[in-house]
Design a protein around this motif. Structure first.
Motif, mmCIF file in Angstrom:
data_model
loop_
_atom_site.group_PDB
_atom_site.id
_atom_site.type_symbol
_atom_site.label_atom_id
_atom_site.label_comp_id
_atom_site.label_asym_id
_atom_site.label_seq_id
_atom_site.Cartn_x
_atom_site.Cartn_y
_atom_site.Cartn_z
ATOM 1 N N UNK A 1 -38.759 -19.051 5.111
ATOM 2 C CA UNK A 1 -39.110 -18.441 6.386
ATOM 3 C C UNK A 1 -40.618 -18.275 6.535
ATOM 4 N N UNK A 2 -41.284 -18.129 5.423
ATOM 5 C CA UNK A 2 -42.713 -17.822 5.472
ATOM 6 C C UNK A 2 -43.381 -18.417 4.242
ATOM 7 N N UNK A 3 -44.724 -18.404 4.260
ATOM 8 C CA UNK A 3 -45.417 -18.906 3.095
ATOM 9 C C UNK A 3 -46.917 -18.718 3.162
ATOM 10 N N UNK A 4 -47.490 -18.532 1.968
ATOM 11 C CA UNK A 4 -48.943 -18.593 1.806
ATOM 12 C C UNK A 4 -49.119 -19.682 0.760
ATOM 13 N N UNK A 5 -49.145 -20.917 1.241
ATOM 14 C CA UNK A 5 -48.968 -22.061 0.360
ATOM 15 C C UNK A 5 -50.238 -22.475 -0.362
ATOM 16 N N UNK A 6 -51.375 -21.973 0.163
ATOM 17 C CA UNK A 6 -52.641 -22.361 -0.439
ATOM 18 C C UNK A 6 -53.658 -21.279 -0.129
ATOM 19 N N UNK A 7 -54.681 -21.201 -0.941
ATOM 20 C CA UNK A 7 -55.755 -20.245 -0.637
ATOM 21 C C UNK A 7 -56.660 -20.793 0.470
ATOM 22 N N UNK A 8 -56.442 -22.036 0.839
ATOM 23 C CA UNK A 8 -57.147 -22.576 2.005
ATOM 24 C C UNK A 8 -56.195 -22.569 3.193
ATOM 25 N N UNK A 9 -56.624 -21.913 4.284
ATOM 26 C CA UNK A 9 -55.754 -21.727 5.447
ATOM 27 C C UNK A 9 -55.259 -23.056 6.001
ATOM 28 N N UNK A 10 -56.121 -24.054 6.046
ATOM 29 C CA UNK A 10 -55.691 -25.335 6.626
ATOM 30 C C UNK A 10 -54.632 -26.015 5.770
ATOM 31 N N UNK A 11 -54.788 -25.879 4.477
ATOM 32 C CA UNK A 11 -53.797 -26.480 3.578
ATOM 33 C C UNK A 11 -52.462 -25.726 3.688
ATOM 34 N N UNK A 12 -52.565 -24.425 3.787
ATOM 35 C CA UNK A 12 -51.349 -23.627 3.913
ATOM 36 C C UNK A 12 -50.595 -24.029 5.180
#
Lengths: 396, 396, 396, 396
Positions: free
Chosen positions: D44-55
């Motif tokens: 449902x959600x995610x913080x997939x990377x410390x870089x916003x664009x990558x996330x």
């Protein structure tokens, strides 16, 4: 499967006298199969047991001339030496328990016979050092039956590693799992278990004297590297047993490769699936006795390969040690017979004043023998030690 | 590994003369390994080639008395019969190409020798019928080397099926994949390929005469069922070849079980991994030559089991045909040697007026031979036929 | 493991409605796992059983909105079509027994849904011919779940053969051994066995409709060759059974390669070890489901190779169908999911007006479906025929 | 394959937010496959990377609502907590490199989320001790993905040993061979190699932190025995590397069983064939990942048995962790999914106020986590030590 034909002119089968291998012996029968398989050797004489009646019983089974069945090896040596050289045995094959290795080997060599001896070389490291010197000075050829070096795919692995195919060796795994001593079999009527677990017959180590030495020999043979230090942990896992039945050894080799050797006789249910895996900085090899005609060669960047015994593209070292084309499985007896055949070929070469092919010279001898006994000695010391590493130094 | 000791009194090794097996022969060398392995037989004489110089070359390699190396089998029979019975050969071993099976076998039997013959029995079904009658009337014992029946785990499978362990047989799969004739090897300098693909030497079938007969023999041997009708599809896959190099046969057995037999010599890259799988109404067995010391036994409602050669709980039929404990791989030569050993034991029993153990009698003979030749004959007819089924009827 | 990123913009998961797959269904659960694994599809609706209560029971387990759990597929089609396109299901997944394949597939396609259907395509060849035409004219995409074509190493084999790596195909072996119908399970309380052996639900063939079609599809898929004639021998081996439970088929292909296909459900103790072996005039490939991440590649003149799923040097076709690096085993569900994923990717491509990658298009469809039903039809005819060969001609 | 139906009423899928697993992450994709496979969890959600664009890039690929794709886990926690409980994520899945395990896990637990964390638990033993206390006091459930404990045949082995089937454990062998770091891959553009060999991201150990902990966990899990002392020998075999890439550990267990653990990332050509063999005083078990659906059970006095995943006679612990019948291979993703499924089932049980089935509770947690970190700590100390044995004591 090649053969140096020239050297085979006008020759007769080599005559062999066996010490040990009487009724109930497993390894004696295997030695005989191995000696006979290729038709280069005939069994002519024997002192098969320290009991005259038992010795005769085996002699009759083997259909020997009863005059050449002896009640002791001393008698055999004496009587055979009285025979003309053309009738006398050429080879002495010694298949007794470990405590009866040193004396007959020493005497046989000193009397000029060629000797083929079941491993380990002696009961103790001290005996080994003495015997080693005897062997160096002997006229006859000495061979120690570290069977597993006789497998063609082990030869192939050794050759490929020597040729740098997998690069510099970094890692050696060798494991020898057996389970037959999973219970106190020596308290039942099992002769094999009784002598194997009896220090007076086997020496100071049980499992490691028996199969640990095989694993050690294989590791050094295939890797082409010598062990320089060890860290051992032996156990007696079955209550009431006198000698180690299980153990593991960390090892370092001269080029700083790491090694792990395990040997056990209490891996309940395990048969005899000796395995070796060696990894270099280019690739790796893996072999196991249960699939002894295959050598797995692993690569990091292309498909793994399976080399198979009998394939025409194998090294000459492998090819000299097979009899059948790929897909016709050879096994333990053939591996054993390879040792006998190479030993016999070298004897013929010497008799004929010829240079043996280098592939024939590839059988285990005194160097393997003394290193094996040193290994047992060091493993026992290391297992007792509180320090991690014990340097592995072989005195000769 | 058991042995009937009483019967071994005062005996001498059986003397064997070989026909064929000269320079370059693969199967001749295997027969010699197999004959020698157990120390019951010695190679005493031979007509190894139809060329005298070639015959002598092999005779010297085998270190035979040159007087007993002959230029023809007729000469061998004649000269050997002039020797006293105590020196004369007991056994004739015939390892020639198929076209030279009938005549020497017939003569050897008629002169009273025991004969061990490489398969298939003859060049043609007609010859087989005649030879079958000769064998029935012969004094000597006749053995046909369908090697694969010599494997201990094949013996175990046969016994288990005979004992009803997997229930009524419903399905038999047998496959014999080889790839060595993947190209027109007979146009190169390859003797083996040349005679195998030459109708005048091999008979009317190539692949099926060579390995199809092995597969058929194994199927009937292990299942205990006889084939009653077949539907065959043979091919020549390599252009320019004279004989079939590939084929498949649907079969039905007397109890209405279904069977599929495939044999090929153009399965490019395949070695020699003969396989058999048989399923009954209770369970199944699976065996393959590449893992010849294992027998997989499958069950519908409990874990599958792996029976291993050398295990103490195997049937007596398996145990009589092994030499080593579980985990010490035996292979093709040992399977071959099992046939020689059983043959030899039965000869000894006859010489000694004894009843052979029933396990010793379990080696292939004239019944296998004539059925094999009938199989080839019927497969060829079926392959030509537009009808699906051809009844399989063996005339003797 | 590669992915065409551009195509993934602004998209939503595809919505799927399932027909069949209610309580006790094996294949329904597998379809759901396969559809869900990659996160491209969500299960939104279903008519899981012809009994409303059963359908609801499954719907609840799947945590569906109860309004979208239907008592019949007709109801599902009707109600879903009333929903706005952004909510309506995109895909219909049909996992019913064979007799309930034709009608819902036809209707779903005619209403514009994409359809993914469990094999075989229909109950009868006649139905298949009609459905085939419907599919050609449909707007939606049709996919038939011949699972085994989804394995990465099957893809690799197909690609290597298409690229000529093993040369011209000469020989195809495919075997599909199962043992689960070894007894009259349909007389016990086993729903799976009941419908599989009931002609009204399975069609005119049991074993061949179920798994024979898989084997046939795999043979044609991997070899790249079409079958041109067959010779079949089917049996009912378990007394009281209505449909074939065992059979073998000889085949010839368009390039004159020979083939052997066996399928059985009475190989007692066998699980599901589908195998295929194909030999060309340069080399061969071998694959089996029990070791599904390996592809053995055999050569006549160099070591055999093992290609392993997840290796970076595999073909793009294999790589697009794996998720993990070599040594992390993928299995049956992943193979199934590969079919779902490729189907879904093609739907996305169509929705987005993009050209799908050629690797995505590699999933089974109507051509596989009609050929499979023709195969069953011809196998039954051939099995009844007294003639050996029946031409294999597919009418569409 | 059984399911506690009662507990499934009126429920919704569990909502999961992922930390890490952005572009190029291997393990993130596997966690997602594993979470999705059984339809109990939705991402449902995610913080997939410390870089916003990558996330965001990953969020789009997963077709998430962009409002729930975050640039940091702190942001994710904060925003999700503002959502109503019926929308908010239930589960936090953490798949970052080791240095980013402690902080998000601690915070997530303290905020009341359930947490599933990739192993090893933390960067250091110190962190592990602190986190262990946090977990004990947390409301949410904590799960650590020691994948290999999720295999059904590992479960079967554990259960059989716990039930005494192979008797008292005497010997444990575990080996984890990989070869992917055979060269200095971290000097090339390989992100995986870079963080794995970087102490600031992986911790004080490379190979042992990564796969040594898996092997250790498996040994204790299956044997049911805890390690009490160790003797380690780690190496850096590739020049220029910062962390160990190879090692071996001798072990003793609380019941005095002996163990050998090896782990390597420089076994050139090795993939990922984790193996475990355990022998007791009645029998032995053997398992390897390459044949993950089989469990070999060895006996000293009857045929060895092969237990197969999906067989109806397996333990409930194995059966709860399979989806397919025997012969339909499951693999690594399914093993991973078993951990997710059991974790999810326990969350449901808690939500519903039910008692979870004991089989569901069998997933790795904080106890495994802290023991793993203690193992790494002790292995490093032992490897530096000149003494043979280092006691293995876990402080919490």
């Amino acid at each position: 499967m090649t053969k140096n034909k020239l050297f085979m002119q006008n020759q007769k089968k080599l005559r062999m006298g066996m010490i040990g291998g009487g009724p109930g012996s497993f390894i004696g029968a295997i030695h005989r199969n191995a000696a006979l398989l290729d038709g280069l050797i005939e069994i002519t004489a024997g002192a098969f047991s320290s009991r005259a009646d038992k010795s005769l019983e085996t002699g009759k089974e083997l259909m020997l001339d009863e005059n050449r069945v002896y009640a002791s090896y001393d008698e055999m040596f004496e009587k055979e030496l009285q025979l003309p050289k053309s009738e006398r045995i050429d080879i002495v094959s010694i298949v007794t328990p470990n405590h009866a290795h040193f004396d007959p080997t020493k005497k046989a060599l000193e009397m000029g016979f060629h000797v083929i001896l079941d491993k380990p070389m002696t009961l103790s490291y001290e005996e080994a050092k003495e015997l080693y010197q005897v062997i160096q000075n002997a006229e006859g050829i000495f061979c120690l039956t570290h069977t597993y070096t006789g497998y063609p795919m082990i030869k192939q692995a050794k050759q490929m590693i020597a040729d740098g195919v997998i690069g510099e060796v970094r890692k050696v795994y060798v494991e020898y799992p057996q389970g037959w001593l999973w219970k106190l079999l020596e308290s039942e009527d099992n002769k094999q278990a009784q002598w194997r677990t009896d220090p007076s017959k086997s020496g100071a180590s049980g499992c490691f004297g028996d199969i640990g030495t095989h694993a050690f020999n294989l590791a050094e043979y295939v890797s082409g590297q010598k062990v320089t230090k060890i860290c051992a942990d032996l156990s007696v896992k079955v209550e009431g047993r006198q000698l180690d039945d299980d153990g593991a050894v960390l090892m370092r080799f001269e080029n700083n490769a790491s090694g792990i050797l395990t040997a056990s006789q209490i891996d309940t249910g395990a048969e005899n699936n000796l395995k070796i895996k060696i990894y270099g900085d280019k690739g790796g090899i893996e072999w196991m006795q249960e699939d002894c005609n295959s050598l797995m060669v692993r690569w990091p960047d292309k498909p793994d390969e399976i080399y198979r015994a009998g394939s025409p593209f194998l090294s000459s070292l492998a090819q000299e040690n097979t009899r059948t084309p790929a897909g016709h499985p050879e096994g333990y007896i053939e591996a054993f017979a390879n040792i006998y055949r190479n030993f016999a070929r070298c004897i013929y070469a010497r008799q004929n004043g010829q240079e043996p092919k280098k592939e024939w010279l590839d059988f285990p001898g005194s160097e393997d023998g003394i290193r094996g006994m040193a290994f047992v000695d060091h493993v026992l010391a290391s297992s007792e030690s509180e320090m991690k590493w014990v340097p592995f130094i072989v005195e000769k």
